[in-house]
Every structure is written in C-alpha cells, then in structure tokens.
Design an enzyme around this catalytic site. Structure first.
Site, PDB file in Angstrom:
ATOM      1  N   ASP A   1      -3.086   9.987   3.848  1.00  0.00           N
ATOM      2  CA  ASP A   1      -4.487   9.562   3.921  1.00  0.00           C
ATOM      3  C   ASP A   1      -5.285  10.532   4.792  1.00  0.00           C
ATOM      4  OD1 ASP A   1      -6.880   8.233   3.977  1.00  0.00           O
ATOM      5  OD2 ASP A   1      -6.181   6.543   5.202  1.00  0.00           O
TER       6      ASP A   1
ATOM      7  N   ARG B   1      -7.713  -0.758   0.504  1.00  0.00           N
ATOM      8  CA  ARG B   1      -8.166  -1.987  -0.143  1.00  0.00           C
ATOM      9  C   ARG B   1      -8.467  -1.766  -1.630  1.00  0.00           C
ATOM     10  NH1 ARG B   1     -13.001  -2.478   4.059  1.00  0.00           N
ATOM     11  NH2 ARG B   1     -11.390  -1.426   5.288  1.00  0.00           N
TER      12      ARG B   1
ATOM     13  N   LYS C   1       0.843  -1.200   0.000  1.00  0.00           N
ATOM     14  CA  LYS C   1       0.000   0.000   0.000  1.00  0.00           C
ATOM     15  C   LYS C   1       0.881   1.254   0.000  1.00  0.00           C
ATOM     16  CE  LYS C   1      -3.471   2.446   2.873  1.00  0.00           C
ATOM     17  NZ  LYS C   1      -4.437   2.326   3.991  1.00  0.00           N
TER      18      LYS C   1
ATOM     19  N   GLU D   1      -9.676   3.335   1.579  1.00  0.00           N
ATOM     20  CA  GLU D   1      -9.054   3.504   0.252  1.00  0.00           C
ATOM     21  C   GLU D   1      -7.951   2.486  -0.014  1.00  0.00           C
ATOM     22  OE1 GLU D   1      -8.041   4.966   2.884  1.00  0.00           O
ATOM     23  OE2 GLU D   1      -5.863   4.777   2.723  1.00  0.00           O
TER      24      GLU D   1
ATOM     25  N   ASP E   1     -12.668   6.596   3.222  1.00  0.00           N
ATOM     26  CA  ASP E   1     -11.483   6.349   4.043  1.00  0.00           C
ATOM     27  C   ASP E   1     -11.020   4.890   3.951  1.00  0.00           C
ATOM     28  OD1 ASP E   1      -9.420   6.960   5.722  1.00  0.00           O
ATOM     29  OD2 ASP E   1     -10.632   7.102   7.552  1.00  0.00           O
TER      30      ASP E   1
ATOM     31  N   LYS F   1     -11.067  12.245   7.992  1.00  0.00           N
ATOM     32  CA  LYS F   1     -10.660  11.833   9.339  1.00  0.00           C
ATOM     33  C   LYS F   1     -10.702  13.019  10.286  1.00  0.00           C
ATOM     34  CE  LYS F   1      -7.355   8.232   7.901  1.00  0.00           C
ATOM     35  NZ  LYS F   1      -7.961   7.087   8.585  1.00  0.00           N
TER      36      LYS F   1
ATOM     37  N   ASP G   1       1.173   6.090   5.713  1.00  0.00           N
ATOM     38  CA  ASP G   1       0.237   5.131   5.123  1.00  0.00           C
ATOM     39  C   ASP G   1       0.809   4.460   3.865  1.00  0.00           C
ATOM     40  OD1 ASP G   1      -2.172   3.879   5.623  1.00  0.00           O
ATOM     41  OD2 ASP G   1      -3.364   5.275   4.406  1.00  0.00           O
TER      42      ASP G   1
HETATM   43  N1  BES Z   1      -4.794   4.061   6.784  1.00  0.00           N
HETATM   44  C1  BES Z   1      -5.992   3.731   7.469  1.00  0.00           C
HETATM   45  C2  BES Z   1      -5.797   2.650   8.528  1.00  0.00           C
HETATM   46  C3  BES Z   1      -5.038   3.043   9.771  1.00  0.00           C
HETATM   47  C4  BES Z   1      -5.720   3.482  10.878  1.00  0.00           C
HETATM   48  C5  BES Z   1      -3.670   2.902   9.835  1.00  0.00           C
HETATM   49  C6  BES Z   1      -5.034   3.800  12.031  1.00  0.00           C
HETATM   50  C7  BES Z   1      -2.978   3.234  10.971  1.00  0.00           C
HETATM   51  C8  BES Z   1      -3.656   3.670  12.075  1.00  0.00           C
HETATM   52  C9  BES Z   1      -7.029   3.208   6.482  1.00  0.00           C
HETATM   53  O1  BES Z   1      -6.979   3.747   5.210  1.00  0.00           O
HETATM   54  C10 BES Z   1      -8.361   3.562   7.051  1.00  0.00           C
HETATM   55  O2  BES Z   1      -8.657   4.715   7.138  1.00  0.00           O
HETATM   56  N2  BES Z   1      -9.157   2.556   7.420  1.00  0.00           N
HETATM   57  C11 BES Z   1     -10.436   2.767   7.967  1.00  0.00           C
HETATM   58  C12 BES Z   1     -11.403   1.793   7.344  1.00  0.00           C
HETATM   59  C13 BES Z   1     -12.825   2.041   7.699  1.00  0.00           C
HETATM   60  C14 BES Z   1     -13.305   3.327   7.060  1.00  0.00           C
HETATM   61  C15 BES Z   1     -13.653   0.879   7.228  1.00  0.00           C
HETATM   62  C16 BES Z   1     -10.347   2.533   9.480  1.00  0.00           C
HETATM   63  O3  BES Z   1      -9.633   1.619   9.896  1.00  0.00           O
HETATM   64  O4  BES Z   1     -10.947   3.301  10.209  1.00  0.00           O
HETATM   65 ZN    ZN Z   2      -5.181   4.433   4.584  1.00  0.00          ZN
HETATM   66 MN    MN Z   3      -8.110   5.534   5.051  1.00  0.00          MN
END
Ligand code: BES
Ligand code: ZN
Ligand code: MN
Length: 499
Positions: free
Chosen positions: A264, A345, A259, A343, A341, A271, A282
């Site tokens: 992000d 995947r 990734k 993104e 968010d 966020k 990220d």
């Molecule tokens: N990059 C984040 C995941 C993340 C969160 C990494 C905290 C490190 C620390 C990812 O892109 C994300 O935002 N995931 C969301 C998914 C949700 C919207 C289903 C998440 O984990 O909140």
């Molecule tokens: Zn992310």
């Molecule tokens: Mn995200």
C-alpha cells in the site's frame, strides 16, 4: 501426562512457571536438584515470580535427565489464565532457541485454575509460536535453532489432552504461516504470488480453492477492486476457499473476508516515505483468513465456511484511480474516491458482497484498515465493529480464548453523514474524526442484513517493540480468533441473529 515436573523428563530444557505467591517449598525436588540454587535465587530477589522474568538453573549434577531448567515468572496464581500459560511457553521456547537447545519440556503448574485441555492447547501454541524467526531473508549471521521436540506435562484424560495438543500445534503453525506471509516483501509477494501461495496452503489442508484472474474479476463487475488495482503493473487476484465438512451444521455458512493489499503506497494520495516499508504487511488480514481456513480444514471443524480474499497492490501511476473519480461496486452502489489511500474498504466492499453471493450466513472481515484504529486502541487491541451485538460478542469471546485482544466499538448510523457525497452514493473517507468507525460504516453498506463483524488489525498485525513473549515483527493476529469462532459455531448458530 503428569501434573508435576519429574526427574525422568528427557529434554534439553525444562520450562517451569513460578508464581509470585508460591512458596516453592521444593515441590518436585527442584531445589534439591539445583543444589539449593532456587532458594538462594529467591533470597537474592532474582526469582520473584514477576510476569516473564526468567532464571536458568543447572540441574546437571542431580539425577535429572534434563540438565537445565528455566523458571519463568507467572504473576499471581489467582489471575493465572491460559493466555499467561501460552506466553510462558513462548518465553521458555525462545529461551531454548537462544541457547541452541532443541528439545523442550513444559511443566504446567496451573493446577485447577483451568481445564487441562486448555493448558495443553496453550502450551502447544506457545512452543510453536516460539518457532518463528523474522530474519528469513538473511544469508549471514548465526545459524538459527528450531525447537524440534516438545514434552508437555499436564494432568487430565489422555484423549482430551492429545486432541488439545494437536489443536494447539495446528493453530500455532498456521499463525506462523500468516507471520511468514506478512513478513514477505512486496516484490516477492505480488498478488499473483500471494494467490498461488494461498492456493497451495489451502489445497494441502484439504480445502477447495479457486483463483479468479483479472478477467473473471471484471466479469463480476467488481469496480472497487479493479479501481484500486488499475494503478499497478501487477494484475489483481481474488481467492475463494471453501471448507465443506460432511458433518456441518445445516443452514450455516461462515463467510470470511480478508484484506489482501500486497503493498500500500497510498496511490495518488501517496503516503510519506517514513515507514512506508511497513505497508508490505497490508495483506495480514487476507493471510489470517487463508491460514484460519486451512487450520479449520486440518482440525475438521464441523461448520461450513467460505473465504474471499481480494488481492492487489495500491500504486500511483498514469492509470491509477484519482481523487474525485467515481467507482461502481459489484453490488451497484457508487463511490466517490476522496482519498486513494482508503483502498482497503474498497476491495473489502466487493469481497463482502461476493461472500454473500456465495451464501455466507454470518460474515467476518479482517483488515489492517485504519491508522485511526491504532490511535483509538493502540498496538495491543484490535477494534471490533459490527451488528447485531450478539454476533460481535461471539467474535469478542473467540478472540479472548485465542489470546488476540480485541474490543467492541460503536457503528452508529449518525456517522454516515461524514460519508455524504455530492455526486455519488457516498465517499470513501469521512474526514478526521472517528476514522475507524467511518471505515466500518463504509463496509456496512455492502453486508445488507447479514450478521457481520469487522476486525481492524492495523495496530495489532505488526509488533514494533519486542516483548518477552512477542518479538518485533508480524504477529499472525486473527488466525486463532477465526478458528476459535468456527469451533464455537454450535453455540452461535443456535442464536437468532437478526440485524
Ligand atoms: N493500510 C492502511 C492502514 C494502516 C495504517 C495500517 C497504519 C497499519 C498502520 C490503510 O489503507 C490506510 O491507508 N488508511 C488510511 C485511511 C484514510 C486515508 C482515511 C489511514 O488510516 O490513514
Ligand atoms: Zn491499506
Ligand atoms: Mn491505504
């Protein structure tokens, strides 16, 4: 190479592990060299052998060539592993840098606990890992000291040991390279700059490297990568690296996908402000893939490998993808975006598909993918998801050898109900429960029947609290796991993996 610390080691600081169950009956003459300070410290309770406690003693007035020794607690002898030794070398190396000492020697006292080659690799890795500093962007403050020379004392055949030292050095240095990339702020490391840095690292290591720009990405119809990228002023990139050693195992191509979100924000599903700055890391999975490939080339690991790293920002704007939008992936499957968010995947789905197109027979992706994985496993352990089980186990074993802790999680098909869409093939998020698992199931839609493991490093890529062996900041998790996996190819490629 010798098993014991000796009076003739020339260094500024000698690092010696001390076990809790040691009697330290002046093995190696340490007590004499320190004028009885070791015995006195033992009696005072200052030297118990508790993991990572340190005691610096002077050996300057003895006949020793090394004026100072740092004793590092190593815990019980029977639990001692190469992982402990790596961490002890880090603690010793950090102690040296703190004292502005540049020449470090490490005496391994593991004895017969494990192979001398493992010990040599662990110490070399550890000393290199101590040579990282996250404050690269400071212009004021004390000058930093780097370890410039290392003397590693282990027993064992000279040939095997010097190869192991080199392996440890390469793995340590590329782990640090990943940490530097993860540490780079989003304004510096845009997708275009990330791609150039990847290309530079790869070519210097002897890999073939190709950067696909936004037109080439569009030509491949990577609708999910383009969908994430469309909200940003910065164009996306797709980096493809190939490792093609002459003596490769026939019929095997390890496919690595990382990734590469250089920042992000969450996009339209933005966020909260608190901790959003952390989202510059990220791209840690992408950096780990690039650095692991470079290390594989340097070490001439005899397995073919191809890496795919999609790179983009995730930004909100008038052109950004919105909740409710439908994107069409490169393989043709359609996705209803519920939360912009989620993104990672999306870009990985197109990346996994492309790695298969390029001939990958075994897939591993690595990503800071879900906060849910941090909830499930915390900050010490990466999540492993995939199929079939023996392939997951191979990655798990590699991570153990690497000192990157991980643990297998389930990917039962039942969870797929959470990704049902009214209008498209599936959605990109699956609600509150099992968030790390539904993310993995989303990726599974793009791997067809190729053996695949997904490593979620959302918790492990960045250390929020300092430990004696791990300063705050980027960890470089995954680099050593991926290289150890590649080194193990003779074992796993002989297995019949049918998912
Ligand atoms: N990059 C984040 C995941 C993340 C969160 C990494 C905290 C490190 C620390 C990812 O892109 C994300 O935002 N995931 C969301 C998914 C949700 C919207 C289903 C998440 O984990 O909140
Ligand atoms: Zn992310
Ligand atoms: Mn995200």
């Amino acid at each position: 190479m010798t098993a014991r610390p000796t009076a003739d080691i020339h260094a500024d600081l000698l690092v010696i592990p001390v076990f809790a169950d040691d009697d330290l009956a002046d093995e190696a003459g340490l007590d004499r060299a320190s004028d009885g300070e070791v015995t006195r410290a033992r009696e005072r309770g200052e030297l118990t052998g508790k993991p990572f406690e340190t005691l610096v003693i002077s050996t300057a007035s003895s006949g020793w060539q090394t004026p100072r020794t740092v004793l590092v607690g190593a815990g019980g002898r029977k639990d001692f592993t190469a992982d402990h030794l790596r961490r002890i070398a880090i603690v010793g190396g950090l102690a040296a840098r703190q004292r502005r000492l540049t020449r470090v020697a490490v005496a391994d006292r593991a004895g017969a606990s494990f192979a001398p080659t493992l010990a040599a690799q662990a110490v070399a890795e550890g000393l290199c890992l101590a040579n990282f500093d996250g404050g690269a962007y400071r212009t004021t403050g004390p000058q930093r000291t780097w370890i410039e020379a290392a003397d590693v004392r282990v027993s064992g055949s000279a040939q095997g040991v010097s190869d192991a030292l080199e392996r440890g050095r390469v793995l340590g240095e590329y782990t640090n390279e990943t940490r530097a990339l993860a540490n780079a702020p989003g304004n510096e490391l845009t997708p275009r700059v990330f791609a150039e840095r990847a290309d530079g690292l790869a070519k210097a290591a002897g890999l073939s490297s190709e950067i696909l720009d936004e037109q080439r990405i569009a030509a491949l119809k990577m609708g999910m990568l383009m969908g994430v990228a469309q909200g940003s002023q910065e164009p996306p990139r797709l980096v493809i690296l190939r490792h093609e050693p002459p003596n490769a195992i026939p019929g095997v191509v390890l496919g690595l996908v990382g990734k590469g979100i250089t920042f992000d924000t969450g996009g339209i599903s933005i966020k909260p402000a608190e901790n959003m700055d952390k989202m510059k890391d990220d791209m840690s999975g992408g950096a780990a893939v690039i650095c692991a490939m470079s290390a594989m080339a340097r070490l001439k690991v005899p397995v073919r490998a191809v890496a795919v790293v999609p790179m983009t920002e995730n930004m909100p704007s008038g052109r950004a993808v919105k909740p409710g939008d439908v994107l069409t992936s490169a393989c043709g499957k359609t996705v209803e975006i519920i939360n912009t968010d989620a993104e990672g995947r999306l870009i990985l789905g197109d990346g996994l598909w492309y790695a298969r197109e390029l001939g990958a027979t075994h897939l591993v992706d690595i990503a800071t993918l879900t906060g849910a994985c941090v909830v499930a496993l915390g900050k010490t352990t990466s999540g492993l998801f995939g199929t079939p089980r023996p392939w997951v186990d191979a990655v798990h074993r590699a991570s153990e050898r690497a000192g990157d802790r991980s643990w297998p999680m389930p990917v039962f098909d039942d969870y797929m109900d959470q990704l049902k869409s009214e209008i498209a093939d599936f959605t990109n998020t699956g609600g509150r429960g099992a968030g790390a698992i539904t993310a993995a199931l989303f990726l599974k839609e793009f791997v067809a029947d190729v053996p695949w493991v997904h490593i979620d490093i959302a918790g492990t890529a960045w250390a929020e609290e300092a430990k004696p062996y791990q300063p705050k900041g980027p960890t470089g998790v995954g680099v050593r796991t991926l290289v150890e996996l590649a080194l193990d190819a003779p074992a796993w490629s002989a297995q019949n993996l049918k998912s």
